[in-house]
Every structure is written in C-alpha cells, then in structure tokens.
Design a protein around this motif. Structure first.
Motif, PDB file in Angstrom:
ATOM      1  N   UNK A  56       0.847  -1.196   0.000  1.00 55.14           N
ATOM      2  CA  UNK A  56       0.000   0.000   0.000  1.00 55.14           C
ATOM      3  C   UNK A  56       0.882   1.245   0.000  1.00 55.14           C
ATOM      4  N   UNK A  57       1.948   1.213   0.808  1.00 59.72           N
ATOM      5  CA  UNK A  57       2.874   2.352   0.853  1.00 59.72           C
ATOM      6  C   UNK A  57       3.547   2.536  -0.506  1.00 59.72           C
ATOM      7  N   UNK A  58       3.972   1.441  -1.121  1.00 55.01           N
ATOM      8  CA  UNK A  58       4.589   1.515  -2.450  1.00 55.01           C
ATOM      9  C   UNK A  58       3.595   2.049  -3.481  1.00 55.01           C
ATOM     10  N   UNK A  59       2.372   1.556  -3.411  1.00 57.70           N
ATOM     11  CA  UNK A  59       1.335   2.011  -4.347  1.00 57.70           C
ATOM     12  C   UNK A  59       1.048   3.497  -4.154  1.00 57.70           C
ATOM     13  N   UNK A  60       1.026   3.952  -2.905  1.00 50.25           N
ATOM     14  CA  UNK A  60       0.799   5.376  -2.644  1.00 50.25           C
ATOM     15  C   UNK A  60       1.947   6.212  -3.193  1.00 50.25           C
ATOM     16  N   UNK A  61       3.188   5.726  -3.038  1.00 50.94           N
ATOM     17  CA  UNK A  61       4.341   6.459  -3.589  1.00 50.94           C
ATOM     18  C   UNK A  61       4.252   6.526  -5.110  1.00 50.94           C
ATOM     19  N   UNK A  62       3.911   5.405  -5.734  1.00 45.62           N
ATOM     20  CA  UNK A  62       3.781   5.377  -7.187  1.00 45.62           C
ATOM     21  C   UNK A  62       2.653   6.296  -7.648  1.00 45.62           C
ATOM     22  N   UNK A  63       1.558   6.295  -6.910  1.00 43.94           N
ATOM     23  CA  UNK A  63       0.436   7.170  -7.244  1.00 43.94           C
ATOM     24  C   UNK A  63       0.842   8.639  -7.137  1.00 43.94           C
ATOM     25  N   UNK A  64       1.591   8.968  -6.098  1.00 46.56           N
ATOM     26  CA  UNK A  64       2.066  10.345  -5.922  1.00 46.56           C
ATOM     27  C   UNK A  64       2.996  10.743  -7.064  1.00 46.56           C
ATOM     28  N   UNK A  65       3.908   9.840  -7.442  1.00 46.58           N
ATOM     29  CA  UNK A  65       4.818  10.127  -8.556  1.00 46.58           C
ATOM     30  C   UNK A  65       4.046  10.315  -9.861  1.00 46.58           C
ATOM     31  N   UNK A  66       3.038   9.478 -10.074  1.00 43.29           N
ATOM     32  CA  UNK A  66       2.231   9.588 -11.285  1.00 43.29           C
ATOM     33  C   UNK A  66       1.454  10.900 -11.303  1.00 43.29           C
ATOM     34  N   UNK A  67       0.901  11.275 -10.149  1.00 41.33           N
ATOM     35  CA  UNK A  67       0.163  12.546 -10.065  1.00 41.33           C
ATOM     36  C   UNK A  67       1.093  13.721 -10.354  1.00 41.33           C
ATOM     37  N   UNK A  68       2.322  13.665  -9.837  1.00 36.20           N
ATOM     38  CA  UNK A  68       3.280  14.744 -10.095  1.00 36.20           C
ATOM     39  C   UNK A  68       3.621  14.825 -11.579  1.00 36.20           C
ATOM     40  N   UNK A  69       3.823  13.662 -12.200  1.00 36.75           N
ATOM     41  CA  UNK A  69       4.151  13.654 -13.629  1.00 36.75           C
ATOM     42  C   UNK A  69       3.009  14.226 -14.458  1.00 36.75           C
ATOM     43  N   UNK A  70       1.792  13.821 -14.124  1.00 36.17           N
ATOM     44  CA  UNK A  70       0.620  14.347 -14.842  1.00 36.17           C
ATOM     45  C   UNK A  70       0.485  15.842 -14.597  1.00 36.17           C
TER      46      UNK A  70
END
Length: 153
Positions: A56-70
């Motif tokens: 879940x922590x990894x998924x949240x980090x990936x989601x945050x990175x994806x949101x930043x990229x978008x």
C-alpha cells in the motif's frame, strides 16, 4: 457372583477413570495444538499485514509520482501553448509591419513612376555605336538651337 459384580463394578470404574483421563489428556493436547495453530496464524496474519502495508505504501508512492508527472505535463502544456501563441502573434505582427512598409514603398515607387511618366518617363534610351541614343518624334518638329522632342514624351 458378588465377586464378578465387584469385578465388573471395579472394571467399570477404572474404565470411567481411564476414559476421563483420556478425555482430559486429549482435551489438553487439543488445547495445546489449538494454541500452536493460533500462534502460527497470528504470525502469518502479522506477516501478511506487513506485506499489504508495504504494498500500500509503495502504491501510494507510485500514485504520488504519477500525479506529479501528470501535473507537470498539465502545467507545461498551457505554458507551451501560450508561448507558441505569443510567438505566432509576434510573427504575424512582424509580417504585417513588413507588408505595410513594402506597401508604402510600392506606393511611393508608383507615384515616382507616374511623375517620371509625366516628365518624359516613357522615353526609350538605347545604345547606338557605344553612344547613348533616343528615338525622336519627327512629327513634333524642331525647336530653336536644334532641340527635338524625344518619342514617348
């Protein structure tokens, strides 16, 4: 017969005692086994919970990175679009000014051509035996001191 009856009662009592002892031993063994299973299940639950938490922590980090990229993409898109529009407007404005200057130059040149036409601008000048020559309008006649009117004036 009373001996047989006593033996039977004794046997029955010993059987009951053995059965009770077996029941207590089995119950204790079952309880101990149940405790071992519960402890193993608890360990597995904690382990699985930790893995899920890490995922879940990894998924949240990936989601945050994806949101930043978008977000970066959506920030740069309008900036780029505005820059392109400003450049296009600047080029169009510059071309408009160039066309306006050229139009003014052409107008001035046309006025000059008309002025020259009115002052003899239609005279054809040529080269005759390495000397400048013009056609003369013979129908206009001659003026004093040998002057003549060129053709086209």
């Amino acid at each position: 017969m009373s001996e047989i009856l006593d033996l039977a009662k004794t046997l029955e009592r010993k059987s009951k005692q053995r059965a009770e002892r077996s029941e207590v031993i089995l119950e204790n063994a079952f309880n101990e086994h149940e405790q071992h299973i519960k402890a193993a299940l608890q360990k597995k639950r904690v382990k699985i919970s930790n893995v899920i938490s890490q995922d879940r922590s990894y998924a949240e980090k990936q989601s945050t990175l994806l949101k930043r990229a978008v977000l970066r993409t959506w920030i740069w898109l309008p900036i780029t679009l505005i820059t392109v529009l400003i450049l296009a407007w600047g080029i169009a404005w510059g071309q408009g000014k160039l066309i306006e200057r050229n139009w003014q130059t052409i107008s001035e040149q046309n006025r000059t051509i008309e002025k020259l036409k009115s002052q003899g601008g239609n005279i054809q000048i040529s080269n005759c035996d390495n000397r400048t020559c013009v056609q003369i309008d013979e129908s206009a006649g001659a003026y004093q001191d040998g002057y003549r009117i060129p053709q086209g004036y």
